[in-house]
Scaffold this motif. Structure first.
Motif, PDB file in Angstrom:
ATOM      1  N   ARG A 110       0.818  -1.201   0.000  1.00 37.22           N
ATOM      2  CA  ARG A 110       0.000   0.000   0.000  1.00 37.22           C
ATOM      3  C   ARG A 110       0.857   1.259   0.000  1.00 37.22           C
ATOM      4  O   ARG A 110       0.587   2.219  -0.713  1.00 37.22           O
ATOM      5  N   ALA A 111       1.896   1.266   0.826  1.00 38.78           N
ATOM      6  CA  ALA A 111       2.779   2.428   0.904  1.00 38.78           C
ATOM      7  C   ALA A 111       3.476   2.682  -0.428  1.00 38.78           C
ATOM      8  O   ALA A 111       3.652   3.841  -0.841  1.00 38.78           O
ATOM      9  N   THR A 112       3.863   1.612  -1.101  1.00 39.48           N
ATOM     10  CA  THR A 112       4.521   1.751  -2.405  1.00 39.48           C
ATOM     11  C   THR A 112       3.590   2.401  -3.415  1.00 39.48           C
ATOM     12  O   THR A 112       3.979   3.327  -4.133  1.00 39.48           O
ATOM     13  N   HIS A 113       2.345   1.913  -3.466  1.00 37.82           N
ATOM     14  CA  HIS A 113       1.377   2.495  -4.407  1.00 37.82           C
ATOM     15  C   HIS A 113       1.021   3.930  -4.010  1.00 37.82           C
ATOM     16  O   HIS A 113       0.826   4.783  -4.881  1.00 37.82           O
ATOM     17  N   ALA A 114       0.928   4.206  -2.724  1.00 36.09           N
ATOM     18  CA  ALA A 114       0.601   5.558  -2.279  1.00 36.09           C
ATOM     19  C   ALA A 114       1.717   6.526  -2.660  1.00 36.09           C
ATOM     20  O   ALA A 114       1.461   7.660  -3.107  1.00 36.09           O
ATOM     21  N   LEU A 115       2.971   6.109  -2.485  1.00 34.42           N
ATOM     22  CA  LEU A 115       4.100   6.964  -2.859  1.00 34.42           C
ATOM     23  C   LEU A 115       4.120   7.198  -4.358  1.00 34.42           C
ATOM     24  O   LEU A 115       4.335   8.325  -4.825  1.00 34.42           O
ATOM     25  N   SER A 116       3.876   6.135  -5.122  1.00 35.31           N
ATOM     26  CA  SER A 116       3.821   6.282  -6.575  1.00 35.31           C
ATOM     27  C   SER A 116       2.728   7.261  -6.983  1.00 35.31           C
ATOM     28  O   SER A 116       2.923   8.106  -7.860  1.00 35.31           O
ATOM     29  N   ALA A 117       1.571   7.158  -6.328  1.00 35.86           N
ATOM     30  CA  ALA A 117       0.460   8.061  -6.640  1.00 35.86           C
ATOM     31  C   ALA A 117       0.814   9.507  -6.331  1.00 35.86           C
ATOM     32  O   ALA A 117       0.462  10.421  -7.082  1.00 35.86           O
ATOM     33  N   GLN A 118       1.527   9.736  -5.231  1.00 38.94           N
ATOM     34  CA  GLN A 118       1.943  11.096  -4.879  1.00 38.94           C
ATOM     35  C   GLN A 118       2.898  11.665  -5.916  1.00 38.94           C
ATOM     36  O   GLN A 118       2.783  12.824  -6.329  1.00 38.94           O
ATOM     37  N   GLN A 119       3.853  10.845  -6.346  1.00 40.92           N
ATOM     38  CA  GLN A 119       4.814  11.299  -7.344  1.00 40.92           C
ATOM     39  C   GLN A 119       4.120  11.583  -8.667  1.00 40.92           C
ATOM     40  O   GLN A 119       4.403  12.582  -9.344  1.00 40.92           O
ATOM     41  N   LEU A 120       3.206  10.703  -9.049  1.00 35.29           N
ATOM     42  CA  LEU A 120       2.473  10.902 -10.292  1.00 35.29           C
ATOM     43  C   LEU A 120       1.550  12.106 -10.210  1.00 35.29           C
ATOM     44  O   LEU A 120       1.293  12.777 -11.215  1.00 35.29           O
ATOM     45  N   GLN A 121       1.053  12.401  -9.020  1.00 32.31           N
ATOM     46  CA  GLN A 121       0.229  13.591  -8.833  1.00 32.31           C
ATOM     47  C   GLN A 121       1.038  14.849  -9.137  1.00 32.31           C
ATOM     48  O   GLN A 121       0.545  15.790  -9.770  1.00 32.31           O
ATOM     49  N   LEU A 122       2.293  14.868  -8.719  1.00 33.12           N
ATOM     50  CA  LEU A 122       3.167  16.009  -9.018  1.00 33.12           C
ATOM     51  C   LEU A 122       3.364  16.156 -10.527  1.00 33.12           C
ATOM     52  O   LEU A 122       3.339  17.266 -11.061  1.00 33.12           O
ATOM     53  N   ILE A 123       3.560  15.026 -11.200  1.00 33.37           N
ATOM     54  CA  ILE A 123       3.725  15.069 -12.651  1.00 33.37           C
ATOM     55  C   ILE A 123       2.442  15.576 -13.318  1.00 33.37           C
ATOM     56  O   ILE A 123       2.488  16.393 -14.243  1.00 33.37           O
ATOM     57  N   ALA A 124       1.299  15.094 -12.850  1.00 33.83           N
ATOM     58  CA  ALA A 124       0.020  15.553 -13.413  1.00 33.83           C
ATOM     59  C   ALA A 124      -0.144  17.057 -13.234  1.00 33.83           C
ATOM     60  O   ALA A 124      -0.608  17.762 -14.138  1.00 33.83           O
ATOM     61  N   GLU A 125       0.246  17.577 -12.080  1.00 38.46           N
ATOM     62  CA  GLU A 125       0.163  19.021 -11.840  1.00 38.46           C
ATOM     63  C   GLU A 125       1.110  19.781 -12.759  1.00 38.46           C
ATOM     64  O   GLU A 125       0.788  20.881 -13.239  1.00 38.46           O
ATOM     65  N   GLN A 126       2.289  19.209 -13.029  1.00 37.09           N
ATOM     66  CA  GLN A 126       3.214  19.843 -13.957  1.00 37.09           C
ATOM     67  C   GLN A 126       2.629  19.876 -15.362  1.00 37.09           C
ATOM     68  O   GLN A 126       2.720  20.886 -16.069  1.00 37.09           O
ATOM     69  N   HIS A 127       2.004  18.784 -15.759  1.00 34.44           N
ATOM     70  CA  HIS A 127       1.396  18.741 -17.085  1.00 34.44           C
ATOM     71  C   HIS A 127       0.228  19.727 -17.186  1.00 34.44           C
ATOM     72  O   HIS A 127       0.013  20.338 -18.239  1.00 34.44           O
TER      73      HIS A 127
END
Length: 247
Positions: free
Chosen positions: A159-176
């Motif tokens: 769960r922690a791995t997926h949550a961290l991945s989601a947080q990182q991808l959220q940053l990328i989505a905000e950049q896009h």
């Protein structure tokens, strides 16, 4: 383990405990939020906009040039210049269509990513509750207590791995999304104003404008620089993210 809102009771046997939570893990793997968000669509939009910017710069090779005089009209030079301007205008129209398509692809990419994030939320919740159920039952079964706790820890790690991945991808989505905002400013504000000034500067009244087409073209260049810098601040690549551990 069930795939609905409720989770199954914790099994009493070792194989059942070892596999407890596998359905939620498989569901997360199938959703795979990272596959819907990469740099390609955003980079394509920047590239198309850069092509458009190059065309804008070429539109006024001699800024501030006067209107064609009598000699130019007699020799047909004004007709040639008008044809060149019209050809460039048509090319810019094609480039703008390409940029709009790239922007639409990026918006679709972000929307698909958001949908996958939302779809992964129930599975993450089930992992939480499964880990809690394993820990709650460990004191009642001393034989499998250690196995239950190790399985609960594994589910926590997943769960922690997926949550961290989601947080990182959220940053990328905000950049896009920031890249799209820069594009909208160019598309809806700067480009129409540039066209107005570019046409005006072909007339004698053009010099009266406080803001010239060259000034606006420089603003477009600044937007492009901002878009490039935004994409350079990407979150760590997928290979750098924590890996799921075995139970």
């Amino acid at each position: 383990m069930a795939t609905g809102d409720d989770i199954d009771a914790v099994p009493a046997d070792a194989p059942g405990i070892t596999a407890y939570g596998d359905a939620a893990i498989a569901e997360l793997a199938a959703i795979d939020v990272a596959d819907t968000l990469d740099a390609a669509p955003a980079a394509a939009l920047v590239a198309r906009l850069r092509d458009l910017h190059i065309a804008m710069r070429a539109a006024l090779p001699s800024r501030g040039r006067p209107r064609a005089g009598l000699f130019a009209r007699l020799t047909g030079r004004d007709v040639i210049e008008q044809h060149d301007a019209e050809a460039l205008g048509a090319r810019m129209g094609v480039l703008l269509i390409d940029a709009d398509r790239a922007a639409a692809a990026l918006r679709a990419d972000i929307a698909a990513h958001r949908a996958r994030l939302a779809a992964s939320a129930p599975a993450l919740d089930r992992l939480d509750r499964a880990a809690a159920a394993l820990r709650a039952g460990s004191a009642e079964d001393e034989v499998h207590q250690d196995l239950r706790l190790r399985r609960a820890q594994h589910l926590d790690t997943v769960r922690a791995t997926h949550a961290l991945s989601a947080q990182q991808l959220q940053l990328i989505a905000e950049q896009h999304e920031a890249v799209l905002a820069h594009y909208r400013n160019v598309r809806d504000v700067l480009l129409p104003l540039w066209r107005q000034r570019a046409v005006g500067e072909r007339t004698a009244q053009g010099a009266a404008h406080a803001v010239t087409a060259a000034d606006i073209e420089a603003d477009v260049a600044h937007e492009l620089d901002a878009m490039t810098a935004t994409l350079a601040r990407r979150a760590p690549d997928r290979a750098d993210r924590p890996k799921e551990t075995d139970a």
